[in-house]
Design a protein around this motif. Structure first.
Motif, PDB file in Angstrom:
ATOM      1  N   GLN A   1       0.834  -1.206   0.000  1.00  0.00           N
ATOM      2  CA  GLN A   1       0.000   0.000   0.000  1.00  0.00           C
ATOM      3  C   GLN A   1       0.871   1.259   0.000  1.00  0.00           C
ATOM      4  O   GLN A   1       0.518   2.260  -0.627  1.00  0.00           O
TER       5      GLN A   1
ATOM      6  N   GLU B   1       1.840   1.941  -3.555  1.00  0.00           N
ATOM      7  CA  GLU B   1       0.735   1.898  -4.515  1.00  0.00           C
ATOM      8  C   GLU B   1       0.874   2.953  -5.615  1.00  0.00           C
ATOM      9  O   GLU B   1       0.484   2.725  -6.759  1.00  0.00           O
TER      10      GLU B   1
ATOM     11  N   PHE C   1      -2.553  -3.432  -6.036  1.00  0.00           N
ATOM     12  CA  PHE C   1      -2.198  -2.707  -7.254  1.00  0.00           C
ATOM     13  C   PHE C   1      -3.216  -2.859  -8.371  1.00  0.00           C
ATOM     14  O   PHE C   1      -3.211  -2.090  -9.327  1.00  0.00           O
TER      15      PHE C   1
END
Length: 280
Positions: free
Chosen positions: A155, A158, A184
């Motif tokens: 994350q 990302e 993703f």
């Protein structure tokens, strides 16, 4: 190979990833000339030297993750006393997700010479074979073993625009690609590179969701995973607050407006809604 005046040094020596044909002449020379060899696994080193028919007279010491810090100063002392110390790992370049950093720091902090006989490394080999952009990349090492930490790391990446290279163990690769798909998205391009330079070398390229289907039954061997970055600069929650406010002015509930805008922008509803609530 070296004059006595510059003989004392720490030498980082790259070893083959698998194919013995990648053993460089300099690698052989440094091993043969060493006074002390620090090896990640002494048995593997002795086997490698035997298969390469490299003769050496150096004392051999083990240097692995759990003892590197305690032995770093000892190696620095050896260099300081005039010894030529070769540091090598099981495969690839020392210090790249392998022992080496603490020793290099200890030796260089004393102003002592550190050099290398460079060799293969899975990071750049996988990157070159991936078919993904190579002009800018980031190496992230091994993904965390625990699912929560693995997801949190992904994350945090990302919106990374650079190509990313990870290492992963075969028994965790399916879970890791699943996490990549979840964080993703299905369409993120990846390349799973396994057993590089070895007999069963394989590169599986494609959309993350498709690669996940290809490896559903598992894969074997050493793995480097290359993941494409985002297509462009990431959109931040603060960038879409004006549109959320417009929808709220038109009569939509704040949370519903945040959800609609977040979906369009590829953001998380919670992040957009919290940014909206705490806007200045």
């Amino acid at each position: 190979m070296t004059d006595s005046s510059d003989r004392a040094a720490l030498v980082l020596v790259g070893t083959p990833l698998g194919n013995l044909g990648d053993a460089s002449p300099r690698m052989r020379e440094e091993i043969a000339a060493a006074d002390l060899i620090a090896a990640e696994d002494t048995r593997r080193f002795l086997d490698l030297a035997e298969r390469l028919e490299v003769q050496h007279t150096a004392k051999i010491m083990s240097l692995f993750d759990h003892n590197e810090q305690s032995r770093a100063e000892r190696i620095a002392d050896a260099v300081d006393s005039g010894m030529r110390v070769v540091l090598l790992t099981d495969a690839g370049m020392p210090g790249v997700s392998d022992p080496g950093y603490h020793v290099v720091k200890a030796v260089s902090d004393r102003g002592l010479p550190v050099t290398s006989a460079p060799g293969p490394t899975a990071v750049t080999t996988a990157l070159a074979l991936s078919g993904l952009p190579t002009d800018r990349f980031t190496f992230e090492g091994f993904l965390p073993r625990k699912s929560g930490k693995r997801r949190a790391l992904l994350q945090s990446l990302e919106r990374e625009e650079r190509t990313m290279v990870f290492y992963e163990a075969p028994h965790r690769i399916v879970q890791s690609v699943e996490a990549i798909v979840e964080v993703f998205g299905h369409d993120r391009r990846i390349a799973l590179c396994r057993e590089l330079t070895k007999l069963h070398e394989e590169v599986i390229r494609g959309r993350a969701a498709d690669v996940l289907l290809d490896i559903a039954d598992g894969v074997r061997g050493e793995i480097a995973l290359v993941v494409s970055g985002t297509d462009g600069p990431g959109v931040e929650p603060e960038d879409v607050l004006e549109r959320v406010s417009e929808l709220v002015t038109q009569g939509m509930r704040g949370k519903d407006a945040a959800a609609q805008v977040a979906k369009t922008a590829g953001l998380k509803t919670r992040e957009v809604y919290e940014a909206y609530l705490h806007r200045e």
